[in-house]
Design a protein around this motif. Structure first.
Motif, PDB file in Angstrom:
ATOM      1  N   UNK A  84      71.915  54.556  90.011  1.00  0.00           N
ATOM      2  CA  UNK A  84      70.632  55.034  90.340  1.00  0.00           C
ATOM      3  C   UNK A  84      70.498  54.665  91.761  1.00  0.00           C
ATOM      4  N   UNK A  85      70.911  55.442  92.904  1.00  0.00           N
ATOM      5  CA  UNK A  85      71.110  54.989  94.390  1.00  0.00           C
ATOM      6  C   UNK A  85      69.660  54.419  94.767  1.00  0.00           C
ATOM      7  N   UNK A  86      68.573  55.116  94.276  1.00  0.00           N
ATOM      8  CA  UNK A  86      67.191  54.577  94.964  1.00  0.00           C
ATOM      9  C   UNK A  86      66.961  53.292  94.216  1.00  0.00           C
ATOM     10  N   UNK A  87      67.290  52.886  93.248  1.00  0.00           N
ATOM     11  CA  UNK A  87      66.902  51.509  92.589  1.00  0.00           C
ATOM     12  C   UNK A  87      68.128  50.770  92.766  1.00  0.00           C
ATOM     13  N   UNK A  88      69.236  50.909  93.350  1.00  0.00           N
ATOM     14  CA  UNK A  88      70.412  50.184  93.503  1.00  0.00           C
ATOM     15  C   UNK A  88      70.750  49.844  92.134  1.00  0.00           C
ATOM     16  N   UNK A  89      70.918  50.490  91.038  1.00  0.00           N
ATOM     17  CA  UNK A  89      71.215  50.140  89.730  1.00  0.00           C
ATOM     18  C   UNK A  89      72.409  50.888  89.255  1.00  0.00           C
ATOM     19  N   UNK A  90      73.124  49.978  88.348  1.00  0.00           N
ATOM     20  CA  UNK A  90      74.356  50.831  87.638  1.00  0.00           C
ATOM     21  C   UNK A  90      73.490  51.273  86.411  1.00  0.00           C
ATOM     22  N   UNK A  91      73.390  52.489  86.114  1.00  0.00           N
ATOM     23  CA  UNK A  91      72.977  52.908  85.132  1.00  0.00           C
ATOM     24  C   UNK A  91      73.596  52.860  83.692  1.00  0.00           C
ATOM     25  N   UNK A  92      74.690  53.284  83.915  1.00  0.00           N
ATOM     26  CA  UNK A  92      75.760  53.057  82.872  1.00  0.00           C
ATOM     27  C   UNK A  92      77.281  52.882  83.264  1.00  0.00           C
ATOM     28  N   UNK A 100      71.648  49.689  82.834  1.00  0.00           N
ATOM     29  CA  UNK A 100      70.650  49.320  83.548  1.00  0.00           C
ATOM     30  C   UNK A 100      70.941  47.996  84.304  1.00  0.00           C
ATOM     31  N   UNK A 101      71.839  47.676  85.147  1.00  0.00           N
ATOM     32  CA  UNK A 101      72.122  46.574  85.660  1.00  0.00           C
ATOM     33  C   UNK A 101      71.425  46.662  87.126  1.00  0.00           C
ATOM     34  N   UNK A 102      70.350  45.910  87.585  1.00  0.00           N
ATOM     35  CA  UNK A 102      70.058  46.061  89.153  1.00  0.00           C
ATOM     36  C   UNK A 102      70.682  45.275  90.143  1.00  0.00           C
ATOM     37  N   UNK A 103      72.132  45.515  90.060  1.00  0.00           N
ATOM     38  CA  UNK A 103      73.222  44.692  90.756  1.00  0.00           C
ATOM     39  C   UNK A 103      72.674  44.719  92.242  1.00  0.00           C
ATOM     40  N   UNK A 104      72.342  45.692  93.042  1.00  0.00           N
ATOM     41  CA  UNK A 104      71.909  45.454  94.293  1.00  0.00           C
ATOM     42  C   UNK A 104      71.063  44.307  94.711  1.00  0.00           C
ATOM     43  N   UNK A 105      69.921  44.401  93.944  1.00  0.00           N
ATOM     44  CA  UNK A 105      69.024  43.439  94.019  1.00  0.00           C
ATOM     45  C   UNK A 105      69.403  41.896  93.737  1.00  0.00           C
ATOM     46  N   UNK A 106      70.102  41.771  92.667  1.00  0.00           N
ATOM     47  CA  UNK A 106      70.471  40.566  92.223  1.00  0.00           C
ATOM     48  C   UNK A 106      71.682  40.079  93.150  1.00  0.00           C
TER      49      UNK A 106
END
Ligand SMILES: [Zn+2]
Length: 331
Positions: A84-92, A100-106
């Motif tokens: 999910x490029x908007x949320x900076x998330x690995x969805x799967x 649902x890993x918010x890897x960009x933020x972390x």
């Protein structure tokens, strides 16, 4: 470019989170690799430890490079999985079982530098466009047959992406309606007839029939062992049935590429991935021949079909260069 701006820090980090391994690297401002660490995933890494797993590897590679985070301008993260490029998330990330890993933020919180997220095939194609075989192309369509078949497109310097997810899922173009079951759950996708797994399945069946003497000596009928290097070795030994199966798959890729050819009018179709690395001439020749037979003449005039040049460094390099282009554009 970063090197022309004295305010820029001298290094970038590029990561490639693949299905089976994590490759973490440090590049200088000219994108020459300074250090790399390759880790095979242990089984059972929990998603809540995912960002720490990647972050620890970044710390380690910085140590290897003899530098610290203060010298890093940004981090590019290439991922084999749904993003999910908007949320900076690995969805799967299917092989790791992460959701649902918010890897960009972390990672941004941990390191305090910009982090950009990119699909691994997009990163590989972007690296080839900026630094490899596709330099200078107006429109390059990348096709990477491996376990599946990945695709990507850079159009006038811009990576084509969806609003949230990546685009150009060439492996899931429907080429045989009602055909073989694909890993995605649909039927007749290109991936189900021309990926390494599809090719290896046909070769395993031929080995079972005793039609592939050279390959049978190398691996027997064990599908998991029929990897790109073994297939190439069987071709060198002169297994005619293996040759027939691989060429047929390459032609199917060529036939499928007529669709993006007519949609996007690319001046380059770039082939990469394990199969192409092992058998570049076979794949380039077959895809080129089929395209020239099936494509409209005006689309073929400026078209080049080429093999990728950067090998297993393409994803880390592309992730880092994409991060650099994105960060520099924003600043
Ligand atoms: Zn599919």
């Amino acid at each position: 470019m970063a090197k022309n701006n004295s305010k820029r820090k001298p290094y970038w980090v590029g990561c490639d989170l693949g299905g089976t391994k994590l490759l973490t690297t440090v590049f200088d401002a000219d994108f020459k690799m300074v250090a790399r660490i390759r880790t095979k995933h242990k089984s059972g890494i929990d998603v809540k430890d995912g960002a720490a797993y990647i972050g620890d590897s970044i710390e380690a590679v910085l140590g290897e490079a003899g530098t610290g985070i203060a010298q890093i301008e940004g981090i590019g993260m290439g991922v084999a999985g749904f993003l999910d490029l908007e949320q900076g998330m690995i969805v799967h990330a299917p092989n790791l079982g992460w959701r649902n890993l918010p890897v960009q933020h972390e990672l941004q919180v941990r390191f305090g530098v910009p982090v950009s997220l990119i699909n691994d095939v997009d990163a590989g194609t972007y690296a080839e466009y900026r630094l490899g075989s596709a330099r200078g192309a107006r429109c390059v369509v990348g096709v990477f047959p491996g376990t599946g078949i990945g695709g990507a497109c850079i159009y006038e310097g811009r990576l084509i992406r969806g609003k949230m997810a990546s685009a150009m899922e060439i492996g899931h173009l429907c080429v045989q309606p009602g055909g073989n079951l694909c890993g995605c759950g649909r039927y007749g996708c290109l991936e189900s007839v021309a990926s390494r797994l599809a090719i290896a399945s046909q070769i395993a069946a031929a080995a079972y029939r005793n039609d592939t003497p050279a390959l049978r000596k190398l691996t027997g009928t064990n599908l998991a062992k029929i990897r790109s290097g073994v297939i190439a070795a069987a071709l060198r030994e002169g297994d005619p049935v293996v040759d027939k199966i691989v060429r047929h798959a390459a032609r199917q890729i060529g036939a499928a590429m007529v669709n993006p050819l007519h949609l996007l009018a690319p001046d380059m179709i770039l082939l990469g991935g394990g199969l192409v690395e092992e058998m570049p001439e076979l794949f380039v020749n077959e895809v080129d021949t089929v395209l020239r037979r099936l494509g409209a003449a005006s689309f073929l005039k400026d078209l080049k079909v080429k093999a990728a040049a950067l090998g297993d460094e393409a994803v880390v390099k592309g992730a880092a260069v994409f991060a650099a282009d994105t960060v520099i554009k924003k600043s």
